[in-house]
Structures are given as structure tokens and as C-alpha cells.
Design a protein around this motif. Structure first.
Motif, PDB file in Angstrom:
ATOM      1  N   HIS A 263     -11.243   7.803   0.362  1.00  0.00           N
ATOM      2  CA  HIS A 263     -10.099   8.215   1.179  1.00  0.00           C
ATOM      3  C   HIS A 263     -10.299   9.601   1.777  1.00  0.00           C
ATOM      4  CE1 HIS A 263      -8.597  10.953  -2.010  1.00  0.00           C
ATOM      5  NE2 HIS A 263      -9.122  10.061  -2.826  1.00  0.00           N
ATOM      6  N   SER A 268      -6.719  10.883   7.033  1.00  0.00           N
ATOM      7  CA  SER A 268      -5.510  10.150   6.673  1.00  0.00           C
ATOM      8  C   SER A 268      -4.357  11.110   6.441  1.00  0.00           C
ATOM      9  CB  SER A 268      -5.777   9.316   5.412  1.00  0.00           C
ATOM     10  OG  SER A 268      -6.156  10.167   4.349  1.00  0.00           O
ATOM     11  N   SER A 316      -4.287   5.253   9.775  1.00  0.00           N
ATOM     12  CA  SER A 316      -3.786   6.107   8.696  1.00  0.00           C
ATOM     13  C   SER A 316      -3.236   7.426   9.247  1.00  0.00           C
ATOM     14  CB  SER A 316      -4.890   6.372   7.670  1.00  0.00           C
ATOM     15  OG  SER A 316      -6.047   6.878   8.305  1.00  0.00           O
ATOM     16  N   SER A 366      -3.551   2.438   3.590  1.00  0.00           N
ATOM     17  CA  SER A 366      -2.743   3.637   3.813  1.00  0.00           C
ATOM     18  C   SER A 366      -1.293   3.406   3.396  1.00  0.00           C
ATOM     19  CB  SER A 366      -2.828   4.035   5.282  1.00  0.00           C
ATOM     20  OG  SER A 366      -1.997   5.134   5.552  1.00  0.00           O
TER      21      SER A 366
END
Length: 698
Positions: A263, A268, A316, A366
């Protein structure tokens, strides 16, 4: 909260998602008039019910208006997909004929081995008589002349030959479905052309704002590469700060993936949150005056969306930017917002703009991660209390990581087939360094003085190098990652149902929920046990459909042998072969080439002759050019590959086989001719190119 109507957009979002999902998965392709008529009829019914609410005592049947609203939203989901799907439009370039296409480049070209790949959007199709306006995207693979390379950039307008083919589906079991991946980006066709077939009409033909953003990002990436001492550090920094992943190596991606920190490399909500915190600190003085508060809000929103713009508008980032926009506006007018409602509103807005986001893995991960953080994090965090601030900080971030992982691990296993066991350790380690790298990196982008940029670039590069080394150490710890985890869509949904029921039971202590939880767990265990039993008793052959090679696998229980003409370092087997074997719970794979000799209880083979249980295979290649067989052979399958010089009619008279298999290593015209001959004599024939792999159960 759900039934009291405190989160109306969550209730609206669910049927809308159902409508989008049904249309995307089943592709009904109804006439737009059906959608218009159905939605109009539902809308009229809703208006009628509203007008006659008292006269007809509709309040006694409150479920009826709700049901109509749900059907209306399901229909709206169907319609949004249909209206946005380019392939449905009458002016799609694939529906028109002509000699050439005028296209705009809509993605930055990625060059590998003198092949530039990029997306283009069709504008006109040209014929001798006229030019017709068209629409639709096309994946272009352009062979670059190494001596006189053609420089193509985003937003260039090109004239290209009008030659294209449909994106091919996956031909081997569990192979990555590139066709579906591109279809979710509305790309259904591809073209392979030479540099001589391209003419640049003009530059900067696209959206000026996007042109500016992409050019700015390119300049910022160049700045990072100039002042960072290591290529790998520069690539990671470009990914972390700007979402530019073109220079990222496969090894780096594997390190972050296997340690549960992927991630971090996907720009994001965390990255947008860091930008938001930095802006909060800088703009804090403006908060004290009401008149300046509007300016502060405007700067916040502009800066967040500008950051989303230069990072490529990933789902995201768009989700985080949309949510933050609602939060900022709500706070500026002193409104209290429900986090679930904000999450649903942002999803609703994004899916209205582009319903194909729903099939994007990043979009799904997300939203599931944020939903898990909102719902699970407070409950996990408040289960323990620490008076020590350092211990409390560690526990807070541990509970954050655990909540996000709990919410996303089923979908991660479903798509990526692995689970990082040390995700808590790696995420705890990475949180502070990544924040420091982000803050220092953003400062680096704005500083113009080389005297500061050189030491700052070295410092950030060193931080990235240390982070990479530690993650690499975690990756190589025993049992760092569980791989080869394959679950079905049904099992994936069952895991989410188990998590939901467990959470509901812990909070409500509802006995019915506990009983339903036990039944769900039992059903899940039965499905897993059935698959395990089937895999343990599996005995089959897979003849793979490959582009330039030949190969087949024999699977017996949890073991497999793969025989092919692949070179040892050929990566094709990782994409076309291994997924099919791992999905069948194969734990050990032995690789052989066609010339090797091997003999065990379940199989034996020598050059060109193979036997698996009672199934016999003979492979005819160039070693048998113009060979005649004195004694008739009887085999189950006859493979022909390597472009041998043979008379097939004579071969079929001398070798009695149940099925004839033609490999991709033969020219297409020969395979076509040989298949015609086989069909004419009634011999079952199968071409192992651009056809699904042949699976034979023994």
C-alpha cells in the motif's frame, strides 16, 4: 445506524453497486430504450406513491417505496455502465471502415526492447472519400527504429494504419485475464505496427490541464533522478511521492508485496493524508479568522486535487481526495459528518463518473481498508489501554494495521494468492520512515537550490535504502509469506460473511448471529475440504496454449512434472504455467526438456516418447524429417512441433492416435493445412495456439 437511516448513502450505494456489478459481469447489452423505459416507469411510480402517500395509506406499507427506490438504483447502475461503455457506441472505430486512424496519445509510452506501448484514443477514421469522427481506445505496440527512434509523448496526435485485432483472452487455466483488465479501462482492441506506419500530426493535442500535470510530473521525476545517487532509491521515491511506477523493478515490488507494505507504493489515502497534515500545519494561522477560513478551505481543496492530478488520478487517490473534500467543506460550515456516509458518497460520486472503477482492485482494496479502519480500529484499539504514550502509539498503529489487514486479506488472497505473516512488524517499522520520506520529498520538490538539493537527495535516498534493506530482511525471515493460496469467488465472499458475522456477534451477543456464523464456517470448511480431497486425487495432463513454445504438465496428487522447450530463465512459465499448477495445490514442480530421460512409477519418458499412467504420447519434430515408421505405432496423443518436414497423411497411416495436437512451434499456415487434412480423414485434431489449453483427466 443502518436501519435508522443515519447513513442514507450507504443504503443507496448497495443497490447501485448491485446494478453495476450485474451489468459488468453478465454484459446484458440491452437496447438503451429498455433502460430508459424501465427507469422512467420506476420514477413515475415513486412520484405517484409520494403524491398519494396519505390518501392511499402508503405509510402502512413503508417497504414499497423503499423497494422501488432500490430497483430504481439497480437500474441506474445498469444504465451507467451501458452509457459509459465505449464499445456500445455506434461511432466506435471498430464499427467503421477506412485506411487510417487519427488518434491522440492518452498515456505515457513505456519502452521495453525497442517496443513502445501506450494507449491512444481514436478521433477520426480516414478513407479516400471522407473522414469520419469516431471514438474508442486502442492499445498500441509500436516497434521503434533503434537508429532513428521516433519520440512520442502524451497528448501527441498521430496518423496510423487502420489495422487492429481484438485483445486475446487467457488461454491457460488461471492465467492472468489481460483482456478483462483492459476491458475495465474500456480498451478492447490492440495494434502492432512499425515506426514507418506512424506520422505525428501535432503535439499537445489533448487536455491542457492534463498535459501540464504530466509534464510537471515528468520534470519532477527528472529532478529526483538527477539528485538521488541510486537508481532504485530514485524509482522508489518517484513512486512514493508522485505515483510514477514506470522505473520500479519487479524485485522491489516483490519485497513490498511479500511484507504486506504494498500500500506504501500505491499512492493512496495515506499519502493524501500526509499532504493534508502538512497543509494543516502551514495554513494553521488562517484558521483564526473567519474571513480567511474560506481561503484556507479553497487552498486545501485545490492542493489536494492538484496532488491527485499529478499522481495520475488513481482510484485510491480519488477516493481519499473526494472524502477529504467533503470533510473540509463540512468542517468549514460546522457540520458533523458520519464517516460511513462520507465513504459511501465518495464511492457514489466516483462510480457515477466511471462505473468501471468497481472492477479495479485498487478501488476495492482502498474502500475495504478504509471501511475496516472506520469500523474495526476503534473496537480493537479500545480493547486495551496503555498509560505510556510510546506504548499507546505502538498499540494504536498496530490496531490500525490489524484492522486494515483484517478488512482486506480475503480480497488480497483472492487476487494475489499470498498472505504476509509479518505484516504487523513491517508496517510498524515503515510508518515513521515513510512519513519522514514523504515530508522531506515534498520539500525536495519545492526547493530550487542545488546546494540544498544534493545533501537532501542523498539523505532521502539513504532513508529509502535503509527501509528497503529492513524489508528485505523481513522478506527472508522463515515463513515470511504464505504463497499459492487460491480461493474461489464463493469462498472469498464466505470469508467476508464470517468476518461480518463474527464482528456483529462480538458487539451484539446475538445468539442467532452466532448460529449463522457456525453454519457459515461449516459451509466454508466443507468447500475447502472438498477442494483438498479433489486435489489429492487429481491425475491429469495439461497441454498448454503458448505463443512460441510447446509444453505440457502431468499432475499427480500434489506433485507435477512440466516438460517443454523453455529455456531455464524463461519467465513465460511463471505467467502461463505456474498459476494453473499452484491453483491445483501442486507443492512440487519438476522441470524437464523434451530430450531428457526419466522413469518413475507414475511416469516414464525418453526423447519424444512419454507415458503417464496408461496415457501414451509421441512427439514428432524435426528429428523425424521424412522418416517412415516400419511398425505401426499406437499412442493416445500425437504431438507435432518444431516445424518438421512430414507428409501428414502418411504419418497418420503409420501412427494410430486418438488425438492429434499441433503446437505453436509450427507456422500458422502449416497448422491450418494439417488440421484440414486431419478433419478430412476424421481424425480428432487440436491446435495449441490461440485456443484454450487442453486438459485431459486420466
Amino acid at each position: 445506524m443502518f436501519f435508522k437511516g443515519e447513513i442514507p448513502f450507504v443504503r443507496f450505494l448497495l443497490p447501485f453497486l448491485i446494478g453495476i456489478g450485474l451489468e459488468l459481469n453478465y454484459n446484458l447489452l440491452l437496447s438503451p430504450y429498455y433502460y430508459f423505459f424501465a427507469l422512467s416507469a420506476l420514477f413515475v411510480c415513486l412520484v405517484f406513491l409520494n403524491l398519494s402517500y396519505k390518501n392511499w395509506s402508503i405509510y402502512k406499507s413503508k417497504w414499497l417505496p423503499g423497494l422501488l427506490i432500490y430497483f430504481f438504483l439497480i437500474g441506474a447502475g445498469f444504465s451507467s455502465v451501458f452509457l459509459k461503455k465505449e464499445i456500445n457506441k455506434s461511432n466506435h472505430f471498430s464499427r467503421k471502415s477506412g485506411d487510417a486512424l487519427v488518434v491522440n496519445v492518452i498515456s505515457a509510452p513505456k519502452i521495453s526492447h525497442n517496443i513502445a506501448r501506450f494507449l491512444v484514443e481514436s478521433k477520426q477514421i480516414i478513407s479516400p472519400a471522407k473522414a469520419v469522427n469516431v471514438s474508442g481506445k486502442l492499445l498500441l505496440a509500436l516497434k521503434i527504429d533503434s537508429l532513428k527512434p521516433l519520440s512520442i509523448k502524451y497528448s501527441d496526435q498521430l496518423l496510423i494504419d487502420n489495422q487492429f485485432t481484438e485483445i486475446e483472452p487467457p488461454y491457460n487455466p488461471q492465467e492472468f485475464d489481460y483482456k478483462a483488465f483492459l476491458a475495465n479501462q474500456q480498451v478492447y482492441h490492440q495494434a502492432f505496427i512499425n515506426q514507418e506506419q506512424v506520422y505525428i500530426i501535432k503535439h499537445n493535442a489533448g487536455n491542457r490541464l492534463l498535459n501540464f500535470a504530466i509534464e510537471l510530473r515528468k520534470n519532477l521525476v527528472d529532478k529526483i533522478q538527477k539528485y538521488f545517487p541510486g537508481k532504485e532509491s530514485a524509482a522508489i521515491a518517484s513512486t512514493l511521492i508522485l505515483g510514477y511506477r514506470a522505473d520500479l523493478s519487479r524485485d522491489v515490488i516483490d519485497i513490498f508485496s511479500k511484507t504486506g507494505t504494498m500500500h506504501v507504493l500505491s499512492v493512496s489515502g495515506m499519502h493524501v493524508g500526509i499532504v493534508f497534515l502538512l497543509l494543516s500545519f502551514i495554513l494553521a494561522p488562517l484558521k483564526k479568522r473567519k474571513k480567511l477560513n474560506i481561503l484556507r478551505t479553497a487552498i486545501f481543496i485545490f492542493s489536494i486535487w492538484f496532488y491527485a492530478l499529478i499522481t495520475g488520478f488513481s482510484p485510491s487517490v480519488c477516493r481519499a481526495a473526494t472524502m477529504l473534500t467533503f470533510i473540509i467543506v463540512g468542517k468549514s460550515i460546522n457540520r458533523k459528518q458520519n464517516s460511513f456516509n462520507l465513504l459511501a458518497i465518495s464511492a457514489f460520486v466516483l462510480l457515477l463518473i466511471n462505473p468501471f472503477y468497481l472492477m479495479d482492485v485498487g478501488f476495492q482494496l482502498s474502500y475495504l481498508a478504509v471501511a475496516g479502519l472506520i469500523y474495526l480500529h476503534p473496537k480493537i484499539y479500545h480493547s486495551f489501554n496503555f498509560s505510556n504514550k510510546i506504548a499507546d502509539f505502538i498499540w494504536n498503529y498496530t490496531s490500525l494495521s490489524f484492522a486494515a489487514q483484517l478488512a482486506t486479506f480475503p480480497i488480497s488472497i483472492y487476487y494475489f494468492h499470498q498472505f504476509p505473516l509479518y505484516f504487523l512488524l513491517s508496517n510498524l517499522f515503515i510508518v515513521i520512515p515513510v512519513a519522514l520520506i514523504m515530508y522531506a520529498g515534498i520539500a525536495f520538490l519545492f526547493i530550487p537550490f542545488p546546494i540544498i538539493l544534493n545533501p537532501l537527495g542523498w539523505l532521502i535516498s539513504e532513508m529509502i535504502r535503509i527501509v528497503s534493506k529492513v524489508l528485505q530482511f523481513i522478506e527472508h525471515l522463515p515463513f515470511a509469506s504464505l504463497g499459492g493460496l487460491w480461493i474461489s469467488a464463493f469462498q472469498y465472499l464466505m470469508i467476508y460473511l464470517i468476518i461480518s458475522l463474527l464482528a456483529y456477534f462480538i458487539i451484539s451477543k446475538n445468539k442467532s448471529a452466532f448460529k449463522l456464523l457456525l453454519v457459515t464456517v461449516l459451509i466454508f470448511c466443507v468447500t475447502v475440504s472438498f477442494k483438498t480431497y479433489r486435489d489429492l486425487n487429481r491425475k491429469e495432463l495439461i497441454f498448454y496454449s503458448l505463443r512460441k513454445n510447446s509444453g505440457f504438465a502431468f499432475i499427480h496428487q500434489n506433485e507435477s512434472i512440466f516438460i517443454s522447450d523453455f529455456l531455464a530463465d524463461d519467465k513465460t512459465k511463471d505467467f502461463s504455467v505456474k498459476p494453473s499448477l499452484e491453483s491445483r495445490n501442486v507443492k512440487a514442480i519438476k522441470y524437464f526438456n523434451f530430450e531428457q530421460i526419466e522413469k518413475l512409477d507414475q511416469y516414464q519418458f525418453s526423447a519424444n516418447s512419454f507415458q503417464f499412467a496408461n496415457f501414451k504420447i509421441f512427439r514428432l519434430d524435426r528429428n523425424f524429417n521424412k522418416t517412415t515408421f516400419q511398425q505401426n505405432l499406437k499412442v493416445n496423443a500425437l504431438m507435432i512441433g518444431g516445424n518438421p518436414k512430414i507428409n501428414l497423411e502418411q504419418v497418420l497411416n503409420e501412427i494410430n492416435c486418438d488425438i492429434l495436437l499441433l503446437e505453436a512451434t509450427n507456422p500458422d499456415y502449416k497448422n491450418k493445412r494439417w488440421k484440414t487434412i486431419a478433419d478430412s480423414v476424421g481424425k480428432k485434431c487440436y491446435v495449441l495456439k490461440k485456443n484454450p489449453a487442453l486438459v485431459i483427466k486420466l
